[in-house]
Design a protein around this motif. Sequence first.
Motif, PDB file in Angstrom:
ATOM      1  N   PRO A 213       5.248 -31.038 -53.311  1.00  0.00           N
ATOM      2  CA  PRO A 213       6.668 -31.176 -53.643  1.00  0.00           C
ATOM      3  C   PRO A 213       7.613 -30.753 -52.524  1.00  0.00           C
ATOM      4  CG  PRO A 213       5.707 -29.277 -54.759  1.00  0.00           C
ATOM      5  CD  PRO A 213       4.566 -30.023 -54.141  1.00  0.00           C
ATOM      6  N   LEU A 214       7.178 -29.872 -51.612  1.00  0.00           N
ATOM      7  CA  LEU A 214       8.063 -29.377 -50.563  1.00  0.00           C
ATOM      8  C   LEU A 214       7.968 -30.217 -49.297  1.00  0.00           C
ATOM      9  CD1 LEU A 214       7.520 -25.510 -50.830  1.00  0.00           C
ATOM     10  CD2 LEU A 214       9.489 -26.830 -51.633  1.00  0.00           C
ATOM     11  N   PRO A 215       9.104 -30.508 -48.649  1.00  0.00           N
ATOM     12  CA  PRO A 215       9.062 -31.214 -47.362  1.00  0.00           C
ATOM     13  C   PRO A 215       8.394 -30.342 -46.301  1.00  0.00           C
ATOM     14  CG  PRO A 215      11.290 -30.447 -47.853  1.00  0.00           C
ATOM     15  CD  PRO A 215      10.483 -30.212 -49.085  1.00  0.00           C
ATOM     16  N   LEU A 216       7.824 -30.962 -45.286  1.00  0.00           N
ATOM     17  CA  LEU A 216       7.062 -30.229 -44.280  1.00  0.00           C
ATOM     18  C   LEU A 216       7.873 -29.142 -43.568  1.00  0.00           C
ATOM     19  CD1 LEU A 216       4.891 -33.065 -42.649  1.00  0.00           C
ATOM     20  CD2 LEU A 216       4.347 -31.569 -44.577  1.00  0.00           C
ATOM     21  N   PRO A 217       9.120 -29.407 -43.146  1.00  0.00           N
ATOM     22  CA  PRO A 217       9.870 -28.327 -42.494  1.00  0.00           C
ATOM     23  C   PRO A 217      10.052 -27.107 -43.397  1.00  0.00           C
ATOM     24  CG  PRO A 217      10.905 -30.443 -42.046  1.00  0.00           C
ATOM     25  CD  PRO A 217       9.857 -30.685 -43.099  1.00  0.00           C
ATOM     26  N   TYR A 218      10.271 -27.325 -44.687  1.00  0.00           N
ATOM     27  CA  TYR A 218      10.395 -26.213 -45.624  1.00  0.00           C
ATOM     28  C   TYR A 218       9.127 -25.356 -45.625  1.00  0.00           C
ATOM     29  CZ  TYR A 218      14.804 -27.041 -48.131  1.00  0.00           C
ATOM     30  OH  TYR A 218      16.130 -27.132 -48.485  1.00  0.00           O
ATOM     31  N   ARG A 219       7.987 -26.004 -45.626  1.00  0.00           N
ATOM     32  CA  ARG A 219       6.718 -25.277 -45.708  1.00  0.00           C
ATOM     33  C   ARG A 219       6.549 -24.333 -44.521  1.00  0.00           C
ATOM     34  NH1 ARG A 219       2.471 -30.030 -47.659  1.00  0.00           N
ATOM     35  NH2 ARG A 219       3.980 -31.271 -48.828  1.00  0.00           N
ATOM     36  N   HIS A 220       6.834 -24.841 -43.324  1.00  0.00           N
ATOM     37  CA  HIS A 220       6.657 -23.999 -42.139  1.00  0.00           C
ATOM     38  C   HIS A 220       7.732 -22.924 -42.055  1.00  0.00           C
ATOM     39  CE1 HIS A 220       3.262 -26.112 -40.441  1.00  0.00           C
ATOM     40  NE2 HIS A 220       3.861 -27.253 -40.707  1.00  0.00           N
ATOM     41  N   TYR A 221       8.918 -23.224 -42.543  1.00  0.00           N
ATOM     42  CA  TYR A 221       9.959 -22.195 -42.530  1.00  0.00           C
ATOM     43  C   TYR A 221       9.611 -21.068 -43.500  1.00  0.00           C
ATOM     44  CZ  TYR A 221      14.557 -20.300 -41.537  1.00  0.00           C
ATOM     45  OH  TYR A 221      15.587 -19.488 -41.099  1.00  0.00           O
ATOM     46  N   ILE A 222       9.065 -21.431 -44.644  1.00  0.00           N
ATOM     47  CA  ILE A 222       8.606 -20.409 -45.592  1.00  0.00           C
ATOM     48  C   ILE A 222       7.507 -19.563 -44.965  1.00  0.00           C
ATOM     49  CG2 ILE A 222       7.394 -20.079 -47.795  1.00  0.00           C
ATOM     50  CD1 ILE A 222       8.880 -22.622 -48.781  1.00  0.00           C
ATOM     51  N   ALA A 223       6.618 -20.199 -44.204  1.00  0.00           N
ATOM     52  CA  ALA A 223       5.573 -19.458 -43.500  1.00  0.00           C
ATOM     53  C   ALA A 223       6.179 -18.501 -42.475  1.00  0.00           C
ATOM     54  CB  ALA A 223       4.610 -20.432 -42.822  1.00  0.00           C
ATOM     55  N   ILE A 224       7.236 -18.934 -41.792  1.00  0.00           N
ATOM     56  CA  ILE A 224       7.925 -18.055 -40.840  1.00  0.00           C
ATOM     57  C   ILE A 224       8.497 -16.848 -41.564  1.00  0.00           C
ATOM     58  CG2 ILE A 224       9.910 -17.881 -39.289  1.00  0.00           C
ATOM     59  CD1 ILE A 224       9.508 -20.890 -38.679  1.00  0.00           C
ATOM     60  N   MET A 225       9.144 -17.086 -42.693  1.00  0.00           N
ATOM     61  CA  MET A 225       9.716 -15.992 -43.476  1.00  0.00           C
ATOM     62  C   MET A 225       8.646 -14.995 -43.887  1.00  0.00           C
ATOM     63  SD  MET A 225      12.329 -18.202 -45.931  1.00  0.00           S
ATOM     64  CE  MET A 225      12.702 -16.784 -46.975  1.00  0.00           C
ATOM     65  N   ALA A 226       7.489 -15.516 -44.308  1.00  0.00           N
ATOM     66  CA  ALA A 226       6.401 -14.641 -44.752  1.00  0.00           C
ATOM     67  C   ALA A 226       5.854 -13.805 -43.601  1.00  0.00           C
ATOM     68  CB  ALA A 226       5.289 -15.483 -45.377  1.00  0.00           C
ATOM     69  N   ALA A 227       5.600 -14.446 -42.463  1.00  0.00           N
ATOM     70  CA  ALA A 227       5.044 -13.734 -41.309  1.00  0.00           C
ATOM     71  C   ALA A 227       6.033 -12.720 -40.753  1.00  0.00           C
ATOM     72  CB  ALA A 227       4.648 -14.737 -40.228  1.00  0.00           C
ATOM     73  N   ALA A 228       7.317 -13.024 -40.849  1.00  0.00           N
ATOM     74  CA  ALA A 228       8.335 -12.117 -40.323  1.00  0.00           C
ATOM     75  C   ALA A 228       8.368 -10.798 -41.074  1.00  0.00           C
ATOM     76  CB  ALA A 228       9.710 -12.792 -40.379  1.00  0.00           C
ATOM     77  N   ARG A 229       8.017 -10.798 -42.354  1.00  0.00           N
ATOM     78  CA  ARG A 229       8.034  -9.549 -43.127  1.00  0.00           C
ATOM     79  C   ARG A 229       7.101  -8.512 -42.518  1.00  0.00           C
ATOM     80  NH1 ARG A 229      12.329  -8.327 -45.889  1.00  0.00           N
ATOM     81  NH2 ARG A 229      11.182  -6.378 -45.866  1.00  0.00           N
ATOM     82  N   HIS A 230       6.069  -8.961 -41.830  1.00  0.00           N
ATOM     83  CA  HIS A 230       5.148  -8.033 -41.166  1.00  0.00           C
ATOM     84  C   HIS A 230       5.312  -8.053 -39.645  1.00  0.00           C
ATOM     85  CE1 HIS A 230       3.111  -6.792 -44.751  1.00  0.00           C
ATOM     86  NE2 HIS A 230       2.705  -8.013 -45.050  1.00  0.00           N
ATOM     87  N   HIS A 231       6.420  -8.624 -39.183  1.00  0.00           N
ATOM     88  CA  HIS A 231       6.701  -8.682 -37.741  1.00  0.00           C
ATOM     89  C   HIS A 231       5.519  -9.256 -36.960  1.00  0.00           C
ATOM     90  CE1 HIS A 231       9.394  -5.540 -39.353  1.00  0.00           C
ATOM     91  NE2 HIS A 231      10.278  -6.077 -38.524  1.00  0.00           N
ATOM     92  N   CYS A 232       4.954 -10.320 -37.506  1.00  0.00           N
ATOM     93  CA  CYS A 232       3.786 -10.942 -36.879  1.00  0.00           C
ATOM     94  C   CYS A 232       4.257 -11.999 -35.883  1.00  0.00           C
ATOM     95  CB  CYS A 232       2.870 -11.561 -37.935  1.00  0.00           C
ATOM     96  SG  CYS A 232       1.331 -12.221 -37.269  1.00  0.00           S
ATOM     97  N   ASN A 233       4.392 -11.605 -34.614  1.00  0.00           N
ATOM     98  CA  ASN A 233       4.877 -12.513 -33.580  1.00  0.00           C
ATOM     99  C   ASN A 233       4.021 -13.765 -33.475  1.00  0.00           C
ATOM    100  OD1 ASN A 233       7.063 -10.827 -32.493  1.00  0.00           O
ATOM    101  ND2 ASN A 233       5.414  -9.466 -31.888  1.00  0.00           N
ATOM    102  N   TYR A 234       2.715 -13.577 -33.586  1.00  0.00           N
ATOM    103  CA  TYR A 234       1.780 -14.689 -33.426  1.00  0.00           C
ATOM    104  C   TYR A 234       2.073 -15.815 -34.418  1.00  0.00           C
ATOM    105  CZ  TYR A 234      -2.669 -17.224 -33.512  1.00  0.00           C
ATOM    106  OH  TYR A 234      -3.614 -18.209 -33.485  1.00  0.00           O
ATOM    107  N   LEU A 235       2.159 -15.475 -35.702  1.00  0.00           N
ATOM    108  CA  LEU A 235       2.376 -16.501 -36.721  1.00  0.00           C
ATOM    109  C   LEU A 235       3.804 -17.029 -36.716  1.00  0.00           C
ATOM    110  CD1 LEU A 235       0.322 -15.143 -39.768  1.00  0.00           C
ATOM    111  CD2 LEU A 235      -0.331 -16.847 -38.063  1.00  0.00           C
ATOM    112  N   VAL A 236       4.776 -16.169 -36.436  1.00  0.00           N
ATOM    113  CA  VAL A 236       6.163 -16.637 -36.367  1.00  0.00           C
ATOM    114  C   VAL A 236       6.311 -17.662 -35.253  1.00  0.00           C
ATOM    115  CG1 VAL A 236       8.522 -15.963 -35.790  1.00  0.00           C
ATOM    116  CG2 VAL A 236       7.196 -14.581 -37.386  1.00  0.00           C
ATOM    117  N   TYR A 237       5.729 -17.379 -34.107  1.00  0.00           N
ATOM    118  CA  TYR A 237       5.825 -18.296 -32.970  1.00  0.00           C
ATOM    119  C   TYR A 237       5.137 -19.633 -33.274  1.00  0.00           C
ATOM    120  CZ  TYR A 237       4.899 -20.348 -28.395  1.00  0.00           C
ATOM    121  OH  TYR A 237       4.803 -21.205 -27.338  1.00  0.00           O
ATOM    122  N   LEU A 238       3.930 -19.561 -33.800  1.00  0.00           N
ATOM    123  CA  LEU A 238       3.175 -20.789 -34.023  1.00  0.00           C
ATOM    124  C   LEU A 238       3.760 -21.638 -35.151  1.00  0.00           C
ATOM    125  CD1 LEU A 238      -0.447 -19.493 -33.455  1.00  0.00           C
ATOM    126  CD2 LEU A 238       0.966 -20.854 -31.943  1.00  0.00           C
TER     127      LEU A 238
END
Length: 433
Positions: free
Chosen positions: A65-90
């Motif tokens: 149901p979610l467009p692709l950009p939404y999915r990756h942005y949600i992933a960025i939000m999730a990784a940012a909560r733990h300050h995970c540079n690796y996942l935020v960057y990728l």
Amino acid sequence: MTNLISSVCTRVMVNSEKERVSLLFMKALVSRGSVDAVSQQMAPHPQYLESFLRTQHYILHMDGPLPLPYRHYIAIMAAARHHCNYLVYLHSAQFLRVGGDPLWLQGLEAAPPRLRLLDHINKVLAHQPWLTACSHIQTLLKSGEQCWSLAELVQAVVILAHCHSLCSFVFGCDTDSDFVPLSKSPNGTPPTFCPFDAANGNTNVPQLLAAPSEHITRRRSLDSSCDMVCLKERIQKSQEEREKREERLLQTQTLQQTDMEEEEEMICFADPSRFITDPDFCYQEFARREEDHFQVFRVQDYSWEDHGFSLVNRLYSDIGHLLDDRFRSVTTLPSLHSPDMKRAIWNYIHCVLGIRYDDYDYGEVNQLLERDLKLYIKAVACFPDATKTSVCPLSLTPIKTSERIHVNLLIMEARLQAELLYALRAITQYMIA
């Protein structure tokens, strides 16, 4: 004779496992041009790696149901909560690759209001999942023009939980501390998050490589394939034929491409703190005293097998089967750890996150898990980014690499299931209210 047969069978199994990893890596190299560090870490367990990649590809790239950009942005939000540079960057690179608006990467305040509405449940699931309540679900589903559908919310929750738990694996394996930007692929596209196509069953790939360790991130390893050599020769010949008449045009395009790549790289290095609010909100010890407001989550009342699986599979087709396969794969991996020790690790992680099993003797946790191992497990599961600070320099150096990775896989999957249980229980409560 029996020993000879056993020896042959062992060699066949070892070769088969190596070929399985080589196949996964080759597919990644052919489809994406790189093999990410997470897949490299999981390589000692190819059966699990295949299940992990299949699930990850499904939630981030397949129909949903979610467009692709939404999915990756949600992933960025999730990784940012733990300050995970690796996942935020990728994930930022993937976000741009699928057509995401670069302005959104300036920070959470630049994202659409619907995505910003996920901020609260993102922070709660990441740090104190027992706070997840029916009211959070109601807020998201009844926010006027910005409201989420139930199917969209379920996919978003799965992505959040997947990335939160993946942060634990990344920090547990030191991937984030060793992170440097991946080199750009030859065609100028941003580096990718994971070899999503590696588990899709496509067997039409070049000849397998001899050993994964020899080729992990080296594009030139593809030169050993006849198909790739032929392709390279054809491309070179074609380029030579056009070289004279298109020299100036190619130079202009190269300069433009270089400018664009530099801009994308700068955006992808965005500080994770741009995507979080309330940075002081973090893990706290789960309260188990009777006078405390929050009650223990009892698996006998709401379990993955009896409740969570069927709900998530109904609202987000097939994801339940993929997640269930991950949970089963990690618990059946060959390991020096006994089944009792694996269960102790799993149940201990759920315990520190407020989930209890009435039929389990928690005395076994102290008997089977040494104090240093318990400290490591709790840190990686609950506050992974703090494990790499001078205040909390935890490690599992006495354990060989493959076993350490196995422990981190157990931590990741147990945490993933715990977050899903809290979120799905809240959704269930909303649906029956």
